[in-house]
Design a protein around this motif. Sequence first.
Motif, PDB file in Angstrom:
ATOM      1  N   HIS A 190       0.893  -1.278  -0.066  1.00 34.34           N
ATOM      2  CA  HIS A 190       0.163   0.068   0.108  1.00 34.34           C
ATOM      3  C   HIS A 190       0.827   1.191  -0.105  1.00 34.34           C
ATOM      4  O   HIS A 190       1.610   1.430   0.936  1.00 34.34           O
ATOM      5  N   PHE A 191       1.003   1.866  -0.969  1.00 39.12           N
ATOM      6  CA  PHE A 191       2.117   3.070  -1.367  1.00 39.12           C
ATOM      7  C   PHE A 191       1.203   4.333  -1.731  1.00 39.12           C
ATOM      8  O   PHE A 191      -0.114   4.451  -1.772  1.00 39.12           O
ATOM      9  N   ALA A 192       1.957   5.464  -1.444  1.00 42.96           N
ATOM     10  CA  ALA A 192       1.609   6.927  -1.707  1.00 42.96           C
ATOM     11  C   ALA A 192       2.740   7.267  -2.343  1.00 42.96           C
ATOM     12  O   ALA A 192       3.874   7.184  -1.810  1.00 42.96           O
ATOM     13  N   VAL A 193       2.620   8.290  -3.315  1.00 44.46           N
ATOM     14  CA  VAL A 193       3.748   9.041  -3.937  1.00 44.46           C
ATOM     15  C   VAL A 193       3.385  10.656  -3.614  1.00 44.46           C
ATOM     16  O   VAL A 193       2.202  11.106  -3.831  1.00 44.46           O
ATOM     17  N   LEU A 194       4.514  11.285  -2.914  1.00 47.72           N
ATOM     18  CA  LEU A 194       4.492  12.863  -2.745  1.00 47.72           C
ATOM     19  C   LEU A 194       5.451  13.177  -3.791  1.00 47.72           C
ATOM     20  O   LEU A 194       6.745  13.050  -3.857  1.00 47.72           O
ATOM     21  N   ALA A 195       4.766  13.693  -4.844  1.00 48.43           N
ATOM     22  CA  ALA A 195       5.508  14.208  -6.082  1.00 48.43           C
ATOM     23  C   ALA A 195       6.071  15.308  -5.963  1.00 48.43           C
ATOM     24  O   ALA A 195       5.646  16.611  -5.673  1.00 48.43           O
ATOM     25  N   LEU A 196       7.127  15.846  -6.863  1.00 47.42           N
ATOM     26  CA  LEU A 196       7.862  17.027  -7.296  1.00 47.42           C
ATOM     27  C   LEU A 196       6.930  17.794  -8.170  1.00 47.42           C
ATOM     28  O   LEU A 196       5.641  17.144  -8.689  1.00 47.42           O
ATOM     29  N   GLY A 218      11.989  15.346 -14.830  1.00 49.04           N
ATOM     30  CA  GLY A 218      12.133  14.522 -13.555  1.00 49.04           C
ATOM     31  C   GLY A 218      11.180  13.970 -12.818  1.00 49.04           C
ATOM     32  O   GLY A 218      11.132  12.823 -12.145  1.00 49.04           O
ATOM     33  N   THR A 219      10.188  14.830 -12.729  1.00 46.13           N
ATOM     34  CA  THR A 219       8.906  14.364 -12.038  1.00 46.13           C
ATOM     35  C   THR A 219       8.392  12.940 -12.851  1.00 46.13           C
ATOM     36  O   THR A 219       7.995  12.261 -12.351  1.00 46.13           O
ATOM     37  N   ARG A 220       8.015  13.189 -14.237  1.00 45.58           N
ATOM     38  CA  ARG A 220       7.865  12.039 -15.204  1.00 45.58           C
ATOM     39  C   ARG A 220       8.339  10.821 -14.883  1.00 45.58           C
ATOM     40  O   ARG A 220       7.905   9.867 -14.684  1.00 45.58           O
ATOM     41  N   ASP A 221       9.867  11.037 -14.931  1.00 42.12           N
ATOM     42  CA  ASP A 221      10.651   9.863 -14.836  1.00 42.12           C
ATOM     43  C   ASP A 221      10.590   9.307 -13.605  1.00 42.12           C
ATOM     44  O   ASP A 221      10.783   8.057 -13.539  1.00 42.12           O
ATOM     45  N   ARG A 222      10.582   9.873 -12.515  1.00 36.96           N
ATOM     46  CA  ARG A 222      10.610   9.314 -11.214  1.00 36.96           C
ATOM     47  C   ARG A 222       9.267   8.389 -11.035  1.00 36.96           C
ATOM     48  O   ARG A 222       9.214   7.465 -10.288  1.00 36.96           O
ATOM     49  N   LEU A 223       8.123   9.064 -11.408  1.00 37.59           N
ATOM     50  CA  LEU A 223       7.007   8.519 -11.426  1.00 37.59           C
ATOM     51  C   LEU A 223       6.931   6.993 -12.274  1.00 37.59           C
ATOM     52  O   LEU A 223       6.430   6.115 -11.839  1.00 37.59           O
ATOM     53  N   ARG A 224       7.454   7.246 -13.461  1.00 38.69           N
ATOM     54  CA  ARG A 224       7.614   6.028 -14.310  1.00 38.69           C
ATOM     55  C   ARG A 224       8.421   4.820 -13.660  1.00 38.69           C
ATOM     56  O   ARG A 224       8.049   3.842 -13.592  1.00 38.69           O
ATOM     57  N   GLY A 225       9.735   5.233 -12.941  1.00 33.08           N
ATOM     58  CA  GLY A 225      10.557   4.298 -12.189  1.00 33.08           C
ATOM     59  C   GLY A 225       9.523   3.719 -11.282  1.00 33.08           C
ATOM     60  O   GLY A 225       9.859   2.392 -10.848  1.00 33.08           O
ATOM     61  N   TYR A 226       8.934   4.456 -10.287  1.00 35.87           N
ATOM     62  CA  TYR A 226       8.222   3.923  -9.056  1.00 35.87           C
ATOM     63  C   TYR A 226       7.381   2.880  -9.626  1.00 35.87           C
ATOM     64  O   TYR A 226       7.112   1.582  -9.276  1.00 35.87           O
ATOM     65  N   ILE A 269       5.498   5.151   1.818  1.00 34.25           N
ATOM     66  CA  ILE A 269       5.728   6.616   0.884  1.00 34.25           C
ATOM     67  C   ILE A 269       6.830   6.660   0.121  1.00 34.25           C
ATOM     68  O   ILE A 269       7.950   6.626   0.555  1.00 34.25           O
ATOM     69  N   LEU A 270       6.478   6.878  -1.066  1.00 33.17           N
ATOM     70  CA  LEU A 270       7.864   7.438  -1.916  1.00 33.17           C
ATOM     71  C   LEU A 270       7.854   8.938  -2.203  1.00 33.17           C
ATOM     72  O   LEU A 270       6.660   9.508  -2.726  1.00 33.17           O
ATOM     73  N   ALA A 271       8.861   9.449  -1.661  1.00 36.62           N
ATOM     74  CA  ALA A 271       9.124  10.942  -1.859  1.00 36.62           C
ATOM     75  C   ALA A 271      10.031  11.252  -2.945  1.00 36.62           C
ATOM     76  O   ALA A 271      10.965  10.804  -3.043  1.00 36.62           O
ATOM     77  N   MET A 272       9.625  12.214  -3.822  1.00 28.73           N
ATOM     78  CA  MET A 272      10.427  12.632  -4.865  1.00 28.73           C
ATOM     79  C   MET A 272      11.782  13.302  -4.673  1.00 28.73           C
ATOM     80  O   MET A 272      12.389  13.549  -5.517  1.00 28.73           O
ATOM     81  N   SER A 273      11.877  13.920  -3.635  1.00 32.35           N
ATOM     82  CA  SER A 273      13.191  14.623  -3.133  1.00 32.35           C
ATOM     83  C   SER A 273      13.096  14.298  -1.368  1.00 32.35           C
ATOM     84  O   SER A 273      12.284  14.108  -0.666  1.00 32.35           O
ATOM     85  N   ASP A 274      14.407  14.407  -1.009  1.00 32.85           N
ATOM     86  CA  ASP A 274      14.693  14.456   0.461  1.00 32.85           C
ATOM     87  C   ASP A 274      14.073  15.571   1.178  1.00 32.85           C
ATOM     88  O   ASP A 274      13.660  15.503   2.178  1.00 32.85           O
ATOM     89  N   ILE A 297       9.263   5.398   4.641  1.00 34.22           N
ATOM     90  CA  ILE A 297       9.471   6.685   3.650  1.00 34.22           C
ATOM     91  C   ILE A 297      10.962   6.353   3.182  1.00 34.22           C
ATOM     92  O   ILE A 297      11.948   6.471   3.661  1.00 34.22           O
ATOM     93  N   VAL A 298      10.915   6.740   1.733  1.00 35.66           N
ATOM     94  CA  VAL A 298      12.200   6.837   1.326  1.00 35.66           C
ATOM     95  C   VAL A 298      12.155   8.186   0.459  1.00 35.66           C
ATOM     96  O   VAL A 298      11.439   8.297  -0.415  1.00 35.66           O
ATOM     97  N   GLY A 299      13.292   8.682   0.436  1.00 34.52           N
ATOM     98  CA  GLY A 299      13.414  10.074  -0.282  1.00 34.52           C
ATOM     99  C   GLY A 299      14.236   9.940  -1.482  1.00 34.52           C
ATOM    100  O   GLY A 299      14.560   8.878  -2.006  1.00 34.52           O
ATOM    101  N   PHE A 300      14.652  10.976  -2.009  1.00 35.34           N
ATOM    102  CA  PHE A 300      15.762  11.196  -3.321  1.00 35.34           C
ATOM    103  C   PHE A 300      16.355  12.386  -3.367  1.00 35.34           C
ATOM    104  O   PHE A 300      15.976  13.279  -3.179  1.00 35.34           O
ATOM    105  N   ASP A 301      17.646  12.020  -3.352  1.00 34.68           N
ATOM    106  CA  ASP A 301      18.824  13.236  -3.478  1.00 34.68           C
ATOM    107  C   ASP A 301      19.921  12.654  -2.785  1.00 34.68           C
ATOM    108  O   ASP A 301      21.171  12.786  -3.278  1.00 34.68           O
ATOM    109  N   GLY A 302      19.750  12.336  -1.455  1.00 33.84           N
ATOM    110  CA  GLY A 302      21.063  12.151  -0.783  1.00 33.84           C
ATOM    111  C   GLY A 302      21.594  13.199  -0.086  1.00 33.84           C
ATOM    112  O   GLY A 302      22.903  13.256  -0.214  1.00 33.84           O
ATOM    113  N   VAL A 303      20.869  14.056   0.362  1.00 35.49           N
ATOM    114  CA  VAL A 303      21.524  15.430   0.788  1.00 35.49           C
ATOM    115  C   VAL A 303      21.977  15.104   2.279  1.00 35.49           C
ATOM    116  O   VAL A 303      21.553  14.228   2.980  1.00 35.49           O
TER     117      VAL A 303
END
Length: 358
Positions: A190-196, A218-226, A269-274, A297-303
């Motif tokens: 059971h997932f949800a996406v917080l998009a850019l 970037g928004t398109r491609d990250r959702l495609r990858g998810y 939750i899949l978050a498109m940025s940290d 929850i998993v982010g994206f960037d590695g800040v």
Amino acid sequence: MAPLTSGKTRPVRLADIAKAAGVSHGTASNVFARPEIVREEVRERVKAAAEAMGYGGPDPKGRLLRAGKVNAIGVATGEPLSYFFDDPFARVMMASISQACDATGAGISLVSAANSEQLAWNIQSALVDGFIVFCMEGDSRLVQLARERKLPFVALDLDSDDQTVAAIGIDNIAGAGLAARHLAELGHRHFAVLALPCADAGFGPTTQAQVEMALYSGTRDRLRGYFAELSSFDIDVSLVPIYETVNDEKSVWAGLDHIFAAAEAPTAILAMSDRIALHALDWLRQHDIAVPGDVSIVGFDGVPESAISEPPLTTVAQPIAEMGRRAVKAILENDGSLSRQLLPVELVVRASSGPPPA
């Protein structure tokens, strides 16, 4: 007292100072550029004439332009100037660019504007050897302005479909797939996406079809990858809620209010940025939702902030510093060739992700 001029409208020039001091133009120039080769009494005479006439010295722009190189890089964005300092990703990138410039003695000019007219003027007038186009995917106007200057430029996070633009970036589809696979392998269904952002129209619930039409690749491609990875686990992605944010606290919290008001709350939750993920952690904490006990929850960037959050954030880490270093090198060592570099990402597993609740 207002500076004197040699005419009614013409500003004082070096030639005027040389004439007033009784020296040649070359000697007057050396007083300002290479004073050590001019006799002290001559230096004092020229400086006295300059002071009396209100002359502050030669315009450095003219000297630099005559040399054909100014030893400076423009970092261009259409975002407000505060973006370079407020956004965690931008701060790491700028630190890397600054360090690379320091190592070569090059300067940096931040080129930013709140509207397109100011941006055009700033790009056209910037005294630089080239541009790093910063986080401007989908902005063809900025690319056009950089091209019109006929200076080298390299784009970061630009639409990878445009093969005519020198760019340094990552495979957003593959990176997003790493995040989705990690959570699915932990047992989440059971997932949800917080998009850019998809465009510049604000924030709110959105659909897969709308994201596919997003201005930003970037928004398109990250959702495609998810969704490609989730589909491989037989998860019906049409049921996964997507909330478009503008990468700030207000929109992220509104998104979580919306997502957790549904009959069935997500466990992942899949978050498109940290930055999105860090705001989400704050919301979840305030609502007594345990991470990762109740939701992962998993982010994206590695800040850097992702490593010290509570709990530390699992994220897809981009080589942000390396991207900055390569961008500087691409400008300062430009040989006229078109370079497109795709750098690898990695999944950094930390404490914000775990199995779903029993």
